[in-house]
Design an enzyme around this catalytic site. Structure first.
Site, mmCIF file in Angstrom:
data_model
loop_
_atom_site.group_PDB
_atom_site.id
_atom_site.type_symbol
_atom_site.label_atom_id
_atom_site.label_comp_id
_atom_site.label_asym_id
_atom_site.label_seq_id
_atom_site.Cartn_x
_atom_site.Cartn_y
_atom_site.Cartn_z
ATOM 1 N N LYS A 125 0.851 -1.182 0.000
ATOM 2 C CA LYS A 125 0.000 0.000 0.000
ATOM 3 C C LYS A 125 0.885 1.230 0.000
ATOM 4 C CE LYS A 125 0.739 1.948 3.299
ATOM 5 N NZ LYS A 125 2.030 2.527 3.807
ATOM 6 N N TYR A 132 -4.140 4.126 6.499
ATOM 7 C CA TYR A 132 -4.548 3.110 7.489
ATOM 8 C C TYR A 132 -5.859 3.525 8.162
ATOM 9 C CZ TYR A 132 -0.018 0.687 7.316
ATOM 10 O OH TYR A 132 1.083 -0.038 6.913
HETATM 11 P P1 NAD Z 1 12.397 1.756 1.940
HETATM 12 O O1 NAD Z 1 12.880 3.125 1.606
HETATM 13 O O2 NAD Z 1 12.951 1.117 3.156
HETATM 14 O O3 NAD Z 1 12.671 0.758 0.711
HETATM 15 C C1 NAD Z 1 12.390 1.123 -0.616
HETATM 16 C C2 NAD Z 1 13.125 0.201 -1.566
HETATM 17 O O4 NAD Z 1 12.933 0.676 -2.888
HETATM 18 C C3 NAD Z 1 14.644 0.158 -1.336
HETATM 19 O O5 NAD Z 1 15.089 -1.151 -1.510
HETATM 20 C C4 NAD Z 1 15.200 1.050 -2.437
HETATM 21 O O6 NAD Z 1 16.497 0.676 -2.826
HETATM 22 C C5 NAD Z 1 14.198 0.767 -3.558
HETATM 23 N N1 NAD Z 1 14.159 1.835 -4.570
HETATM 24 C C6 NAD Z 1 14.122 1.636 -5.891
HETATM 25 N N2 NAD Z 1 14.099 2.796 -6.550
HETATM 26 C C7 NAD Z 1 14.128 3.769 -5.626
HETATM 27 C C8 NAD Z 1 14.146 5.186 -5.697
HETATM 28 N N3 NAD Z 1 14.103 5.832 -6.857
HETATM 29 N N4 NAD Z 1 14.168 5.874 -4.526
HETATM 30 C C9 NAD Z 1 14.176 5.240 -3.344
HETATM 31 N N5 NAD Z 1 14.169 3.876 -3.209
HETATM 32 C C10 NAD Z 1 14.150 3.156 -4.357
HETATM 33 O O7 NAD Z 1 10.809 1.837 1.988
HETATM 34 P P2 NAD Z 1 9.814 0.864 2.748
HETATM 35 O O8 NAD Z 1 9.502 1.429 4.071
HETATM 36 O O9 NAD Z 1 10.308 -0.525 2.666
HETATM 37 O O10 NAD Z 1 8.484 1.078 1.853
HETATM 38 C C11 NAD Z 1 8.314 0.432 0.608
HETATM 39 C C12 NAD Z 1 6.803 0.336 0.295
HETATM 40 O O11 NAD Z 1 6.191 -0.449 1.316
HETATM 41 C C13 NAD Z 1 6.072 1.665 0.295
HETATM 42 O O12 NAD Z 1 5.100 1.662 -0.711
HETATM 43 C C14 NAD Z 1 5.397 1.747 1.657
HETATM 44 O O13 NAD Z 1 4.198 2.471 1.649
HETATM 45 C C15 NAD Z 1 5.132 0.266 1.918
HETATM 46 N N6 NAD Z 1 5.135 -0.042 3.364
HETATM 47 C C16 NAD Z 1 4.163 -0.832 3.847
HETATM 48 C C17 NAD Z 1 4.125 -1.149 5.189
HETATM 49 C C18 NAD Z 1 3.077 -2.075 5.726
HETATM 50 O O14 NAD Z 1 3.021 -2.284 6.924
HETATM 51 N N7 NAD Z 1 2.252 -2.650 4.883
HETATM 52 C C19 NAD Z 1 5.094 -0.632 6.045
HETATM 53 C C20 NAD Z 1 6.117 0.140 5.508
HETATM 54 C C21 NAD Z 1 6.128 0.428 4.158
#
Ligand code: NAD
Length: 371
Positions: free
Chosen positions: A136, A219
């Site tokens: 999401k 959420y």
């Molecule tokens: P994060 O920043 O920790 O990870 C993002 C990933 O995308 C990294 O591996 C990064 O290298 C990659 N990436 C590829 N292209 C990129 C760019 N141009 N800029 C930045 N990163 C890039 O983020 P996250 O917290 O893991 O979030 C990722 C997704 O998951 C989001 O859509 C967020 O809303 C969702 N999320 C969901 C939950 C949940 O509980 N369901 C919790 C956190 C995040």
């Protein structure tokens, strides 16, 4: 709650130990044929949610395993490959990703990229013949969300949006208390979710598509809709930025919105990137109140409530999620895997994600923010 995931796991271990003792006497070919089928996932984006939660969750899941990575950082991918037994041939970059169609060891993908990349990788994954579990918010526009649904339909692949709370037992108990009339006729819901953000792609408008509403306010929006089983028909909203310190040049800092549902229930919600809010929602009914707080974390979801009868003291409800992180992610993965294996409809579908995106669009419009 009386049953915990730990209890189940221990029991399952007991059963598994007994089964494996019997297994030793079964000829190898038959034993292999009897092994339970698992859905094999390629992880797209090796960030926090993938590495710290979803992937560890697959280790305790029954029907899901990680068999491939898609990453822009080959070193990071290699570093984690050994832990998941992933060969070099199953590590992809964003550039050569489409070759994944030729990998018979990948049935599905889990997309955990910045929001604006969800649509592209959902569509490319479906075109490569893979089922899609997408984080999401589903996308950064209604049009992209519709294109994702269409691409998965065209390829006859399943699409699920990772609303893990919709599968979590304490959350489901709260919804049951509403549906079976325990708290009477619902009148109002309040909810909030937010955190004080540091440097992150989440404040880059192009990558995030919006501010806290897209990321964590969703959420509250989803909880109100899920609890009531209705879609809001009237929405009003305001947005503001208080901290002019460079973090909010692209996205809003605060959003506050109200929703009126067809039943007449009124919901009021707040989200922010400027304060650490413990996500919660509170549901007020004619006979009592439910409070879910914390409501959206990876563990420790806590449902309390008071229900007033005609006489005597109120009945107290107190249910605490017993499972520990990453159990929610194991359940999420196994729900999707089960839907693929049994060809059943997914719970939080692409259409569910699209409904949130449409409401987010309305909230932003009402708040005077371009979406
Ligand atoms: P994060 O920043 O920790 O990870 C993002 C990933 O995308 C990294 O591996 C990064 O290298 C990659 N990436 C590829 N292209 C990129 C760019 N141009 N800029 C930045 N990163 C890039 O983020 P996250 O917290 O893991 O979030 C990722 C997704 O998951 C989001 O859509 C967020 O809303 C969702 N999320 C969901 C939950 C949940 O509980 N369901 C919790 C956190 C995040």
């Amino acid at each position: 709650m009386s049953l915990t995931r730990r209890d189940l796991t221990r029991r399952d271990f007991g059963r598994l130990a007994a089964a494996s003792a019997a297994f030793a006497t079964v000829p190898r070919a038959i034993a292999q044929a009897a092994a339970p089928k698992k859905i094999r996932y390629a992880i797209i984006g090796l960030g926090r949610i993938s590495l710290q939660h979803f992937m560890p969750g697959t280790k305790m899941s029954a029907m899901s395993e990680v068999t491939a990575f898609v990453s822009g950082h080959p070193d990071k991918a290699k570093q984690h490959a050994a832990e998941y037994n992933i060969p070099d041939s199953s590590i992809y970059t964003y550039e050569n990703f489409d070759r994944i169609r030729d990998n018979p060891n990948v049935d599905a993908v889990y997309i955990a990229l910045p929001n604006s990349m969800h649509a592209e990788y959902t569509i490319r994954s479906a075109q490569a013949g893979k089922h899609v579990l997408c984080e999401k918010p589903m996308a950064t526009s209604v049009a992209d969300s519709e294109a994702m649904i269409a691409a998965c339909k065209k390829a006859n692949r399943k699409l699920m949006i990772a609303y893990r709370c919709q599968l979590e037992p304490t959350t489901l108990r709260a919804r049951e208390f509403i549906r079976n009339g325990t708290i009477g006729a619902v009148q109002a819901i309040e909810s909030a979710n937010g955190f004080n953000i540091g440097p992150d792609w989440r404040t880059n408008g192009k990558l995030a598509g919006g501010g806290p509403l897209m990321d964590v306010g969703i959420y509250s929006l989803n909880a109100c809709r899920f609890m009531l089983g209705e879609e809001p028909t009237v929405i009003a909203a305001n947005a503001s930025t208080i901290d002019h310190d460079g973090r909010f040049n692209d996205v809003e800092e605060n959003v506050s919105w109200t929703m009126k549902f067809p039943s007449g229930v009124l919901a009021s919600c707040n989200t922010t990137y400027g304060a650490n809010m413990e996500g919660y929602y509170r549901i007020h009914g004619s006979k009592g109140t439910l409070n879910v707080e914390p409501a959206f974390g990876y563990e420790g979801i806590h449902l309390t409530g008071r229900v007033r009868g005609a006489q005597g003291p109120p009945t107290v409800i107190d249910l605490l999620e017993q499972e520990k992180d990453p159990a929610q992610f194991a359940r999420e993965a196994d729900h999707f895997s089960g839907c693929i294996l049994n060809n059943t409809p997914v719970g939080p579908s692409g259409e569910e994600g699209l409904r949130d995106m449409r409401h987010i669009q309305t909230i932003y419009k009402a708040a005077g923010i371009k979406f």
